[in-house]
Scaffold this active site. Structure first.
Site, PDB file in Angstrom:
ATOM      1  N   LYS A   1       0.854  -1.191   0.000  1.00  0.00           N
ATOM      2  CA  LYS A   1       0.000   0.000   0.000  1.00  0.00           C
ATOM      3  C   LYS A   1       0.890   1.241   0.000  1.00  0.00           C
ATOM      4  O   LYS A   1       1.784   1.366   0.832  1.00  0.00           O
ATOM      5  CB  LYS A   1      -0.900   0.010   1.233  1.00  0.00           C
ATOM      6  N   ILE A   2       0.598   2.154  -0.901  1.00  0.00           N
ATOM      7  CA  ILE A   2       1.440   3.339  -1.065  1.00  0.00           C
ATOM      8  C   ILE A   2       0.551   4.576  -1.191  1.00  0.00           C
ATOM      9  O   ILE A   2      -0.343   4.612  -2.046  1.00  0.00           O
ATOM     10  CB  ILE A   2       2.343   3.181  -2.306  1.00  0.00           C
TER      11      ILE A   2
END
Length: 337
Positions: free
Chosen positions: A141-142
């Site tokens: 997740k970014i």
């Protein structure tokens, strides 16, 4: 056969993921017919789980491993490595309940640094692989900043799957599609609702009146119009009523906390009639903009023109940074005990 619940009815419409690192949550909501696809996490979830007395065995094992392998390293390096290992070990306990991927979130401190985001993502994937979870079952997740969406594009090209999180706008969603992200996670509620009393608001007609309802509807319509392969996984959902609104908006996945899963499982309500909510409309202009070129220059312009998205992103990164710092203090105490 167990009686149908609102949770089973939602699962018949889309894919339900678990937004928790407590293995008891997927355990009580898994059946022979219904399992969870993915597990999502972030710095706040890691801290809340690590602080529970029940997680002491995980913490103790981690401390023993860091002391044994990194005794010669400085404390800051030990804390950084311990934080990442903690994330992996907590995810590993949920992994048996999943048919899909475990998600770990890159550090908020790297959100405006493309190379730092890339290096942290690589480190997390390597740690998962070292602990028995293959890269094919991991998603990083970014936060969807201009710098980090460029990192997503690079990571996708080298085979590391990504989810664009902290997403509040259509330009961010278009950028994530262009980057090749596996998922986007539009926040239905901004992150502050989970930490500041009085911020969350209930709406009579959630899909139409909630500020993110039309945004997610527009993203779904845009992705359909352009044939995007990126999947829409709304997050930061507070109630079962919000779940029903998101079902009506035709998301691909929903990631749900233990509290929301419990609420759905306790209800025998029917879903609203299909098609009762309007689909979003697409804005043609976003299709013609390359949000990745020139280090995300067009996405920077979109943030500059959208004060609310900019504020929500900064608030989310601040909160995640605070939660990361709290976890490090917990680990510091354990390592120095």
């Amino acid at each position: 056969m167990a009686p149908a619940t609102l949770l089973t009815r939602v699962r018949a419409q889309l894919t339900v993921d678990v937004d928790s690192m407590d293995p008891d949550v997927p355990a009580r909501h898994s059946t022979p017919d219904h399992n969870f696809s993915d597990m999502t996490s972030n710095q706040a979830i890691v801290y809340s789980e690590a602080a529970r007395p029940e997680r002491a065995p995980v913490l103790n094992a981690l401390v023993a491993q860091i002391r044994s392998a990194e005794a010669q390293l400085d404390l800051d390096t030990q804390l950084s490595d311990a934080l990442d290992l903690l994330t992996v070990l907590l995810a590993k306990e949920v992994f048996p309940y999943l048919t899909g991927r475990v998600h770990a979130q890159a550090s908020p401190s790297a959100a405006y640094d493309t190379e730092a985001t890339i290096q942290h993502a690589k480190k997390l994937v390597a740690l998962f692989e070292a602990n028995g979870i293959p890269k094919s079952r991991v998603c990083i997740k970014i936060p969807t900043t201009p710098e980090s969406i460029v990192a997503c594009n690079y990571l996708e090209r080298i085979g590391i799957r990504t989810l664009a999180t902290c997403l509040f706008s259509v330009p961010q969603a278009m950028a994530a599609h262009q980057a090749g992200c596996l998922y986007i996670a539009p926040y239905f509620n901004e992150l502050r609702v989970h930490f500041e009393p009085g911020v969350w608001k209930e709406y009579a007609d959630t899909a139409r009146e909630h500020p993110m309802g039309p945004v997610i509807g527009e993203i779904v319509a845009l992705y359909k119009a352009i044939g995007a392969r990126t999947l829409v996984m709304p997050a930061s959902i507070v109630t079962a009523k919000e779940v029903l609104a998101l079902v009506s908006l035709r998301s691909d996945h929903l990631t749900l906390s233990g509290a929301v899963l419990d609420e759905l499982a306790a209800s025998a309500d029917e879903l609203p009639p299909p098609g009762s909510e309007p689909a979003g409309e697409t804005k043609a202009y976003v299709k013609d903009i390359n949000y990745l070129e020139n280090d995300g220059a067009a996405l920077k312009e979109a943030f500059a023109a959208d004060a609310e998205t900019d504020r929500r992103m900064k608030d989310a990164l601040r909160i995640f940074g605070e939660m990361e710092a709290k976890t490090k203090e917990l680990l510091r105490a354990a390592l120095q005990a």
